[in-house]
Design an enzyme around this catalytic site. Structure first.
Site, PDB file in Angstrom:
ATOM      1  N   GLY A 121      -6.006  -0.448 -12.373  1.00 26.92           N
ATOM      2  CA  GLY A 121      -4.600  -0.474 -12.001  1.00 26.92           C
ATOM      3  C   GLY A 121      -4.192  -1.862 -11.561  1.00 26.92           C
ATOM      4  N   SER A 122      -3.209  -1.912 -10.685  1.00 28.29           N
ATOM      5  CA  SER A 122      -2.639  -3.206 -10.297  1.00 28.29           C
ATOM      6  C   SER A 122      -3.578  -3.972  -9.361  1.00 28.29           C
ATOM      7  CB  SER A 122      -1.296  -2.982  -9.596  1.00 28.29           C
ATOM      8  OG  SER A 122      -1.497  -2.238  -8.412  1.00 28.29           O
ATOM      9  N   THR A 123      -3.442  -5.281  -9.379  1.00 26.57           N
ATOM     10  CA  THR A 123      -4.248  -6.131  -8.504  1.00 26.57           C
ATOM     11  C   THR A 123      -3.944  -5.825  -7.044  1.00 26.57           C
ATOM     12  OG1 THR A 123      -4.485  -7.825 -10.172  1.00 26.57           O
ATOM     13  CG2 THR A 123      -4.709  -8.546  -7.894  1.00 26.57           C
ATOM     14  N   GLY A 141      -5.727  -2.741  -6.124  1.00 28.69           N
ATOM     15  CA  GLY A 141      -7.151  -3.075  -6.186  1.00 28.69           C
ATOM     16  C   GLY A 141      -7.618  -3.785  -4.920  1.00 28.69           C
ATOM     17  N   CYS A 170      -3.637  -4.045 -20.197  1.00 25.96           N
ATOM     18  CA  CYS A 170      -4.133  -5.041 -19.233  1.00 25.96           C
ATOM     19  C   CYS A 170      -4.572  -6.310 -19.949  1.00 25.96           C
ATOM     20  CB  CYS A 170      -5.247  -4.455 -18.381  1.00 25.96           C
ATOM     21  SG  CYS A 170      -6.601  -3.799 -19.351  1.00 25.96           S
ATOM     22  N   GLU A 193       2.035 -10.881 -14.149  1.00 22.63           N
ATOM     23  CA  GLU A 193       1.820  -9.865 -15.181  1.00 22.63           C
ATOM     24  C   GLU A 193       3.092  -9.031 -15.307  1.00 22.63           C
ATOM     25  OE1 GLU A 193      -0.910  -6.569 -14.363  1.00 22.63           O
ATOM     26  OE2 GLU A 193      -1.712  -6.858 -16.374  1.00 22.63           O
ATOM     27  N   GLU A 225     -10.840  -2.717 -12.267  1.00 22.06           N
ATOM     28  CA  GLU A 225     -10.326  -3.338 -13.494  1.00 22.06           C
ATOM     29  C   GLU A 225      -8.829  -3.523 -13.275  1.00 22.06           C
ATOM     30  OE1 GLU A 225      -8.677  -4.119 -16.616  1.00 22.06           O
ATOM     31  OE2 GLU A 225      -9.224  -2.174 -17.475  1.00 22.06           O
ATOM     32  N   LYS A 230      -8.437  10.969 -10.610  1.00 24.54           N
ATOM     33  CA  LYS A 230      -6.995  11.070 -10.344  1.00 24.54           C
ATOM     34  C   LYS A 230      -6.212  10.294 -11.400  1.00 24.54           C
ATOM     35  CE  LYS A 230      -3.887   8.939  -8.076  1.00 24.54           C
ATOM     36  NZ  LYS A 230      -2.750   9.201  -8.989  1.00 24.54           N
TER      37      LYS A 230
HETATM   38  P1  ADP Z   1       1.066   0.586 -11.611  1.00 25.21           P
HETATM   39  O1  ADP Z   1       1.831  -0.368 -10.753  1.00 25.21           O
HETATM   40  O2  ADP Z   1       0.794   0.089 -12.951  1.00 25.21           O
HETATM   41  O3  ADP Z   1       1.576   1.983 -11.593  1.00 25.21           O
HETATM   42  P2  ADP Z   1      -0.904   1.158  -9.610  1.00 25.21           P
HETATM   43  O4  ADP Z   1      -2.036   0.260  -9.241  1.00 25.21           O
HETATM   44  O5  ADP Z   1       0.188   1.337  -8.625  1.00 25.21           O
HETATM   45  O6  ADP Z   1      -0.392   0.619 -10.997  1.00 25.21           O
HETATM   46  O7  ADP Z   1      -1.440   2.595  -9.983  1.00 25.21           O
HETATM   47  C1  ADP Z   1      -2.632   2.842 -10.681  1.00 25.21           C
HETATM   48  C2  ADP Z   1      -3.272   4.115 -10.149  1.00 25.21           C
HETATM   49  O8  ADP Z   1      -3.585   3.931  -8.768  1.00 25.21           O
HETATM   50  C3  ADP Z   1      -2.378   5.344 -10.204  1.00 25.21           C
HETATM   51  O9  ADP Z   1      -3.195   6.472 -10.472  1.00 25.21           O
HETATM   52  C4  ADP Z   1      -1.802   5.415  -8.793  1.00 25.21           C
HETATM   53  O10 ADP Z   1      -1.394   6.711  -8.405  1.00 25.21           O
HETATM   54  C5  ADP Z   1      -2.990   4.954  -7.980  1.00 25.21           C
HETATM   55  N1  ADP Z   1      -2.653   4.360  -6.673  1.00 25.21           N
HETATM   56  C6  ADP Z   1      -1.501   3.731  -6.298  1.00 25.21           C
HETATM   57  N2  ADP Z   1      -1.600   3.294  -5.032  1.00 25.21           N
HETATM   58  C7  ADP Z   1      -2.823   3.642  -4.570  1.00 25.21           C
HETATM   59  C8  ADP Z   1      -3.540   3.445  -3.338  1.00 25.21           C
HETATM   60  N3  ADP Z   1      -2.987   2.808  -2.316  1.00 25.21           N
HETATM   61  N4  ADP Z   1      -4.808   3.916  -3.247  1.00 25.21           N
HETATM   62  C9  ADP Z   1      -5.388   4.548  -4.285  1.00 25.21           C
HETATM   63  N5  ADP Z   1      -4.766   4.773  -5.460  1.00 25.21           N
HETATM   64  C10 ADP Z   1      -3.512   4.322  -5.630  1.00 25.21           C
END
Ligand code: ADP
Length: 496
Positions: free
Chosen positions: A243-245, A248, A299, A398, A265, A191
């Site tokens: 993606g974001s902590t 994560g 990152c 960050e 990561e 995704k």
């Molecule tokens: P950013 O804040 O940099 O956009 P995110 O962590 O929100 O980073 O997003 C990174 C990825 O995770 C994107 O592909 C986003 O669609 C997906 N994402 C966001 N929220 C969720 C979630 N609750 N579960 C799984 N994937 C998610």
């Protein structure tokens, strides 16, 4: 066909204009409920294309397709067959590199010259590196104590993997995720981020052209809800997330509940230390590109700079001068080194940190607070804060934008304490001519990666990842292959 965007080649334009589909079971299909979502060009803010929005029914279909490929043709393919397909995919990426670099520039605002010089070669070499692995995945025979017994291990693919990637290096992140999973024999539902859905869909076309059995790789475009439905699917054995902590943490909690394998990561706030004896030219250059590369949307951005007091003014003055001269520009312009931020949301977020830093009493030595509403593209100039204190939000959080904070230190103990004073632990850097200092600090800095007299070096064979709030597990190299393999122990009585 004329291009909808000045500077865009006809091949990339033709792809962008297409009606896009989800890639499920080897076919491009609309979302089950027909929903789509828009994606924008960050260099202008203009609407670029619509991508299908995958809902729960599409997640079900993609996981089912991945499962049947695993139980069917992909699972039956010998190791050498997986190698060949990975090599073929690398070749196709190479053939289409110019077009992909443009799609990436258009959808994510990453300068096209940077994509060509870095992202595309990195993605291609990643597939090539992992193409060498399938034929080297070996079990072991164990010299057990029981008589007349053969005990050996098999390495088996974990199963169907959910791979969720961010918008900052879309194609490269897709390669980082797909290559080790496929080398290990897993199947994948990938995704991409909602801000940058296009390059993964073009990559899916190349996956099909390369001849991977249908269902081996599936691509679902959508947002966080799509990602949430995917990771919660009971057919998913392993999750790989970048993606974001915050997200994560949510994924790890759910994976714990369902006992899915997981690698994460996540974010960083990486310290970069310049000792008094450093080669200052190299340190200034390294600090500059360490933070401002990809407009700070990295990152491993070197976002906290600590300089020995005796060299502090010199280093900060030179960095501020270089940052003031840096020009931002549209991503498709080949001369652009610093493109826009990815979205209006990211622009607003970075602007908020710039305002917050000033309100907290920090000094903006370079850069400026951009206007409240972007005039076209989401451009933020490289910024440098001094007079910061450890508790300020611009020092602790960050930002994911071109914002550097700099502070002096008086001795190495203080530098180590400042550097390690963070919830994150992704990367750290040290600039010094002393081998002893360099390696002593490499051991003392709490980070997954330490760069000595360099920043952001990388290779598909070298583990990449963080400690603490920066994640779990490692990408790249053998370590990431292992994350996609289970060990099965087989006991055999030889008495019969
Ligand atoms: P950013 O804040 O940099 O956009 P995110 O962590 O929100 O980073 O997003 C990174 C990825 O995770 C994107 O592909 C986003 O669609 C997906 N994402 C966001 N929220 C969720 C979630 N609750 N579960 C799984 N994937 C998610």
């Amino acid at each position: 066909m004329n291009s909808p965007v000045p500077g865009l080649s006809s091949r990339a334009a033709e792809f962008v204009r297409r009606t896009h589909g989800l890639f499920i079971g080897g076919a491009f299909v609309p979302a089950a409920d027909g929903r789509t979502f828009p994606t924008y060009d960050p260099s202008t803010g203009a609407h670029l294309a619509d991508a299908p929005y995958a809902g729960p029914a599409d997640v079900d279909a993609a996981v089912a397709a991945a499962r049947s490929a695993l139980d069917g043709p992909w699972g039956a393919l010998p190791a050498l067959g997986r190698s060949r397909l990975l090599v073929r995919l690398a070749e196709l990426l190479e053939e289409h590199a110019a077009e992909l670099a443009e799609i990436e520039a258009l959808d994510g605002g990453k300068p096209v010259a940077m994509n060509e010089a870095m992202d595309l070669p990195a993605a291609i070499e990643h597939f090539r590196y992992y193409a060498g692995w399938p034929t080297k995945i070996e079990g072991e025979t164990i010299p057990v104590h029981l008589p007349d017994t053969l005990c050996y291990t098999r390495k088996e693919p974990v199963g169907v993997c959910a791979q969720i990637i961010p918008w900052n290096y879309p194609l490269m992140m897709a390669a980082w995720k797909l290559a080790p999973a496929l080398a290990a024999g897993c199947t994948v539902v990938l995704k991409p981020a909602e801000q940058t859905p296009l390059s993964a869909l073009r990559l899916a076309e190349l996956v099909r052209e390369a001849g991977f059995p249908p269902g081996t790789v599936n691509v679902l475009t959508g947002d966080g809800e799509t990602g949430r439905a995917l990771v919660r699917h009971e057919g998913v054995a392993k999750i790989a997330f970048t993606g974001s902590t915050q997200v994560g943490r949510e994924i790890a909690a759910g994976a714990g509940e369902r006992l899915q394998r997981v690698t994460l990561e996540l974010g960083g706030k990486s310290p970069n230390i310049v000792l008094a004896d450093a080669d200052i030219d190299a340190a200034v250059e390294g600090a500059f590109s360490g933070i401002y590369f990809n407009s700070g949307q990295t990152c491993i951005a070197a976002s906290r700079l600590y300089v020995h007091r005796s060299r502090y003014e010199e280093v900060v003055g030179r960095l501020a001068g270089a940052a003031q001269k840096a020009e931002v520009g549209p991503a498709l312009d080949r001369a652009t080194r610093f493109g826009p931020l990815v979205s209006a949301e990211q622009y607003e977020r970075v602007r908020g940190y710039l305002l917050g830093g000033l309100a907290a009493g920090a000094t903006l030595r370079a850069g400026e607070v951009p206007p409240a509403a972007p005039d076209g593209g989401f451009f933020v100039r490289p910024a440098l804060f001094t007079d910061v204190t450890p508790g300020m939000r611009i020092v602790r959080e960050e930002i994911f934008g071109p914002v550097l904070v700099a502070a002096p230190f008086d001795d190495v103990e203080e530098a180590v304490a400042l550097a390690n004073d963070t919830p994150y632990g992704l990367a750290a850097g040290v600039w010094t001519r002393s081998l002893g200092q360099a390696h002593t600090l490499a051991a003392r800095l709490r980070a997954g990666m330490v760069y000595l007299n360099s920043w952001a070096s990388g290779d598909p064979g070298a583990p990449f990842g963080g400690v603490k709030a920066s994640g779990i597990g490692r990408e790249m190299g053998r370590a990431n292959l292992d994350a996609y393999l289970e060990t099965k122990t087989v006991w055999t009585s030889l008495a019969f």
